[in-house]
Design a protein around this motif. Structure first.
Motif, PDB file in Angstrom:
ATOM      1  N   LEU A   1       0.823  -1.210   0.000  1.00 16.47           N
ATOM      2  CA  LEU A   1       0.000   0.000   0.000  1.00 16.47           C
ATOM      3  C   LEU A   1       0.858   1.262   0.000  1.00 16.47           C
ATOM      4  N   SER A   2       1.854   1.322   0.855  1.00 15.91           N
ATOM      5  CA  SER A   2       2.682   2.533   0.895  1.00 15.91           C
ATOM      6  C   SER A   2       3.482   2.702  -0.398  1.00 15.91           C
ATOM      7  N   ILE A   3       3.923   1.602  -0.978  1.00 18.37           N
ATOM      8  CA  ILE A   3       4.652   1.677  -2.249  1.00 18.37           C
ATOM      9  C   ILE A   3       3.724   2.169  -3.349  1.00 18.37           C
ATOM     10  N   ALA A   4       2.493   1.643  -3.378  1.00 17.89           N
ATOM     11  CA  ALA A   4       1.519   2.055  -4.403  1.00 17.89           C
ATOM     12  C   ALA A   4       1.182   3.533  -4.261  1.00 17.89           C
ATOM     13  N   ILE A   5       0.999   3.994  -3.049  1.00 24.48           N
ATOM     14  CA  ILE A   5       0.677   5.409  -2.827  1.00 24.48           C
ATOM     15  C   ILE A   5       1.824   6.302  -3.300  1.00 24.48           C
ATOM     16  N   ARG A   6       3.048   5.926  -2.957  1.00 23.83           N
ATOM     17  CA  ARG A   6       4.208   6.714  -3.409  1.00 23.83           C
ATOM     18  C   ARG A   6       4.294   6.729  -4.926  1.00 23.83           C
ATOM     19  N   LEU A   7       3.986   5.596  -5.551  1.00 26.12           N
ATOM     20  CA  LEU A   7       4.022   5.523  -7.009  1.00 26.12           C
ATOM     21  C   LEU A   7       2.963   6.426  -7.628  1.00 26.12           C
ATOM     22  N   ILE A   8       1.758   6.390  -7.084  1.00 22.71           N
ATOM     23  CA  ILE A   8       0.689   7.240  -7.608  1.00 22.71           C
ATOM     24  C   ILE A   8       1.046   8.711  -7.433  1.00 22.71           C
ATOM     25  N   GLN A   9       1.620   9.044  -6.289  1.00 23.64           N
ATOM     26  CA  GLN A   9       2.049  10.434  -6.071  1.00 23.64           C
ATOM     27  C   GLN A   9       3.094  10.845  -7.099  1.00 23.64           C
ATOM     28  N   LYS A  10       4.051   9.959  -7.322  1.00 22.06           N
ATOM     29  CA  LYS A  10       5.134  10.276  -8.256  1.00 22.06           C
ATOM     30  C   LYS A  10       4.606  10.456  -9.675  1.00 22.06           C
ATOM     31  N   LYS A  11       3.620   9.670 -10.046  1.00 23.88           N
ATOM     32  CA  LYS A  11       3.082   9.713 -11.404  1.00 23.88           C
ATOM     33  C   LYS A  11       1.741  10.450 -11.469  1.00 23.88           C
ATOM     34  N   SER A  12       1.444  11.283 -10.491  1.00 22.52           N
ATOM     35  CA  SER A  12       0.137  11.944 -10.428  1.00 22.52           C
ATOM     36  C   SER A  12      -0.139  12.830 -11.636  1.00 22.52           C
ATOM     37  N   HIS A  13       0.891  13.331 -12.282  1.00 25.01           N
ATOM     38  CA  HIS A  13       0.685  14.185 -13.457  1.00 25.01           C
ATOM     39  C   HIS A  13       0.005  13.423 -14.598  1.00 25.01           C
ATOM     40  N   PHE A  14       0.093  12.094 -14.599  1.00 21.59           N
ATOM     41  CA  PHE A  14      -0.587  11.297 -15.620  1.00 21.59           C
ATOM     42  C   PHE A  14      -2.093  11.208 -15.367  1.00 21.59           C
ATOM     43  N   PHE A  15      -2.486  11.342 -14.104  1.00 19.08           N
ATOM     44  CA  PHE A  15      -3.871  11.098 -13.726  1.00 19.08           C
ATOM     45  C   PHE A  15      -4.670  12.351 -13.413  1.00 19.08           C
ATOM     46  N   LYS A  16      -4.021  13.434 -13.023  1.00 21.98           N
ATOM     47  CA  LYS A  16      -4.737  14.547 -12.399  1.00 21.98           C
ATOM     48  C   LYS A  16      -5.785  15.216 -13.285  1.00 21.98           C
ATOM     49  N   ASP A  17      -5.581  15.271 -14.589  1.00 22.31           N
ATOM     50  CA  ASP A  17      -6.526  15.953 -15.467  1.00 22.31           C
ATOM     51  C   ASP A  17      -7.612  15.041 -16.027  1.00 22.31           C
ATOM     52  N   ALA A  18      -7.571  13.770 -15.699  1.00 21.03           N
ATOM     53  CA  ALA A  18      -8.558  12.821 -16.230  1.00 21.03           C
ATOM     54  C   ALA A  18      -9.881  12.923 -15.464  1.00 21.03           C
ATOM     55  N   LEU A  19     -10.952  12.543 -16.131  1.00 22.74           N
ATOM     56  CA  LEU A  19     -12.252  12.464 -15.476  1.00 22.74           C
ATOM     57  C   LEU A  19     -12.202  11.373 -14.408  1.00 22.74           C
ATOM     58  N   PRO A  20     -13.055  11.460 -13.397  1.00 26.21           N
ATOM     59  CA  PRO A  20     -12.970  10.493 -12.282  1.00 26.21           C
ATOM     60  C   PRO A  20     -12.969   9.020 -12.707  1.00 26.21           C
ATOM     61  N   ASP A  21     -13.858   8.648 -13.647  1.00 19.70           N
ATOM     62  CA  ASP A  21     -13.884   7.247 -14.075  1.00 19.70           C
ATOM     63  C   ASP A  21     -12.605   6.868 -14.826  1.00 19.70           C
ATOM     64  N   LYS A  22     -12.148   7.765 -15.674  1.00 23.12           N
ATOM     65  CA  LYS A  22     -10.907   7.518 -16.419  1.00 23.12           C
ATOM     66  C   LYS A  22      -9.710   7.460 -15.466  1.00 23.12           C
ATOM     67  N   LYS A  23      -9.737   8.320 -14.466  1.00 25.34           N
ATOM     68  CA  LYS A  23      -8.648   8.354 -13.488  1.00 25.34           C
ATOM     69  C   LYS A  23      -8.539   7.009 -12.781  1.00 25.34           C
ATOM     70  N   LYS A  24      -9.691   6.477 -12.360  1.00 23.13           N
ATOM     71  CA  LYS A  24      -9.682   5.182 -11.669  1.00 23.13           C
ATOM     72  C   LYS A  24      -9.202   4.067 -12.597  1.00 23.13           C
ATOM     73  N   ALA A  25      -9.614   4.119 -13.852  1.00 20.83           N
ATOM     74  CA  ALA A  25      -9.175   3.099 -14.813  1.00 20.83           C
ATOM     75  C   ALA A  25      -7.668   3.197 -15.052  1.00 20.83           C
ATOM     76  N   LYS A  26      -7.166   4.410 -15.152  1.00 19.46           N
ATOM     77  CA  LYS A  26      -5.725   4.597 -15.368  1.00 19.46           C
ATOM     78  C   LYS A  26      -4.922   4.107 -14.166  1.00 19.46           C
ATOM     79  N   ILE A  27      -5.381   4.468 -12.985  1.00 17.43           N
ATOM     80  CA  ILE A  27      -4.681   4.028 -11.767  1.00 17.43           C
ATOM     81  C   ILE A  27      -4.696   2.512 -11.666  1.00 17.43           C
ATOM     82  N   THR A  28      -5.862   1.919 -11.928  1.00 18.59           N
ATOM     83  CA  THR A  28      -5.984   0.457 -11.851  1.00 18.59           C
ATOM     84  C   THR A  28      -5.023  -0.224 -12.821  1.00 18.59           C
ATOM     85  N   GLY A  29      -5.038   0.187 -14.065  1.00 10.71           N
ATOM     86  CA  GLY A  29      -4.156  -0.416 -15.059  1.00 10.71           C
ATOM     87  C   GLY A  29      -2.690  -0.214 -14.727  1.00 10.71           C
TER      88      GLY A  29
END
Length: 164
Positions: free
Chosen positions: A99-127
């Motif tokens: 969990l902590s590794i995943a959170i750090r990864l999402i934080q590091k790559k947040s620029h990929f997700f931040k502008d996406a719509l909520p459903d797209k954001k969840k799909a991107k994070i999941t993939g």
């Protein structure tokens, strides 16, 4: 064992001074370089006796490898398999804090997700997390916290990091 001009040993030592290598990686490189069976056997034996290659110690660094490479448990097992580690050793990998590794990864790559719509954001994070070998439990937990993760321009609240 170390004869004056054992080129196979010199080559193997150059390999392991750069990064940690597994026994399988050293064997592969020595075969590709064209050394004889006997030279390879002597070199591997010498390196094992001196403690320069030890697959068990390599596996015991699992937590650090997972943190450095942002890998989940399945990703870590896959990484070890690609490096030629024995399956028995891979089955005994110590648990990591996914969990902590995943959170750090999402934080590091947040620029990929931040502008996406909520459903797209969840799909991107999941993939993204699935490709890194994280478990579904970890992914679901990250999705539940995704709003917190992206508050304050992509940085997570300090109080949550203390919980993890």
């Amino acid at each position: 064992m170390k004869p004056k001009q054992n080129k196979a040993l010199d080559f193997a030592l150059r390999l392991i001074t750069k990064t940690d290598k597994t026994e399988a990686e050293i064997l592969d490189r020595l075969y590709k370089k064209g050394y004889s069976e006997e030279e390879i056997k002597e070199t591997i034996e010498y390196l094992k006796n001196k403690g320069f290659i030890n697959d068990l110690k390599f596996v015991q660094k699992a937590e650090k490898i997972a943190e450095d490479r942002f890998l989940g448990m399945m990703g870590l097992k896959s990484y070890f398999m690609r490096r030629g580690i024995d399956r028995d050793l891979i089955q005994n990998i110590p648990e990591i804090d996914e969990l902590s590794i995943a959170i750090r990864l999402i934080q590091k790559k947040s620029h990929f997700f931040k502008d996406a719509l909520p459903d797209k954001k969840k799909a991107k994070i999941t993939g993204f997390l699935l490709r890194r070998g994280f478990s579904w439990d970890t992914i679901n937990e990250c999705l539940k916290m995704s709003e917190k993760i992206f508050e304050d321009n992509g940085s997570i609240q300090n109080e949550h990091l203390k919980e993890v």
